[in-house]
Design an enzyme around this catalytic site. Structure first.
Site, PDB file in Angstrom:
ATOM      1  N   CYS A   9       0.818  -1.183  -0.021  1.00 42.58           N
ATOM      2  CA  CYS A   9      -0.178  -0.173   0.191  1.00 42.58           C
ATOM      3  C   CYS A   9       1.027   1.223   0.039  1.00 42.58           C
ATOM      4  O   CYS A   9       2.042   1.189   0.097  1.00 42.58           O
ATOM      5  CB  CYS A   9      -0.906   0.053   1.167  1.00 42.58           C
ATOM      6  SG  CYS A   9      -2.194   0.907   1.028  1.00 42.58           S
ATOM      7  N   CYS A  85      -4.313  -1.149  -2.381  1.00 45.00           N
ATOM      8  CA  CYS A  85      -4.536   0.497  -2.392  1.00 45.00           C
ATOM      9  C   CYS A  85      -4.438   0.640  -3.862  1.00 45.00           C
ATOM     10  O   CYS A  85      -3.437   0.198  -4.434  1.00 45.00           O
ATOM     11  CB  CYS A  85      -4.085   1.339  -1.555  1.00 45.00           C
ATOM     12  SG  CYS A  85      -2.379   1.881  -1.974  1.00 45.00           S
ATOM     13  N   CYS A  93       5.990  -1.145  -9.103  1.00 46.84           N
ATOM     14  CA  CYS A  93       6.464  -2.077  -8.063  1.00 46.84           C
ATOM     15  C   CYS A  93       8.039  -1.942  -8.026  1.00 46.84           C
ATOM     16  O   CYS A  93       8.590  -1.921  -9.010  1.00 46.84           O
ATOM     17  CB  CYS A  93       5.932  -3.465  -8.301  1.00 46.84           C
ATOM     18  SG  CYS A  93       5.850  -4.401  -6.946  1.00 46.84           S
TER      19      CYS A  93
END
Length: 163
Positions: A9, A85, A93
């Site tokens: 998140c 989220c 990432c």
């Protein structure tokens, strides 16, 4: 075989921590659970801690941390990365070690709820109830499926709609 799951998140103070604590408690022997954030808040939201404690989940060792910890050379490899989220899902990432599957299980942010403490407690209770339903669905996936990354991803993606 124990598999490692990383919940991501942005702030790593609420949703990802609730997911980490839940899987850590329920997945013993099958899963190791971790959480991190792209822009960690630096502390776990006290309403998240209170929610977990109300339901009897251990809260020791929970902390808000950067996802950079999981991209270090010495980091443990991951098998699954779950963004919880929408902000984190849209970000690049980090480079995380492992041959992992990545899925998105978006969830409203209980930390963004304003109002009384009772309103905030209710939001955290609702978010955690959804997370628990998703964890039950996740834990229903047979271990043998993990041999086929495409098959496991196909089973994991619909969990986003549970709750």
């Amino acid at each position: 075989m124990t598999r490692r799951v990383l919940f991501l998140c942005t702030g790593n103070s609420a949703r990802s921590v609730l997911a980490e604590a839940t899987l850590r408690a329920w997945g013993v022997g099958r899963y190791e659970a971790y959480s991190a954030g792209s822009q960690p808040a630096g502390q776990v939201n006290p309403f998240a801690i209170a929610q977990l404690e109300r339901e009897g989940f251990p809260t020791d060792n929970l902390r808000s941390k950067s996802w950079d910890e999981f991209s270090a050379e010495t980091a443990v490899p991951m098998d699954l990365i779950v963004t919880v989220c929408d902000s984190a899902a849209g970000e690049s990432c980090p480079i995380v070690h492992g041959d992992y599957v990545r899925v998105h299980w978006g969830l409203f942010d209980p930390a963004a709820v304003t109002g009384s403490d009772a309103d905030k407690r209710a939001a955290f209770a609702e978010a955690h109830a959804i997370i628990q339903k998703r964890m039950r669905a996740f834990l229903d996936i047979r271990d043998a499926v993990w041999a086929d990354k495409a098959a496991v991803k196909a089973l994991l993606e619909p969990i986003a709609d549970v709750g």
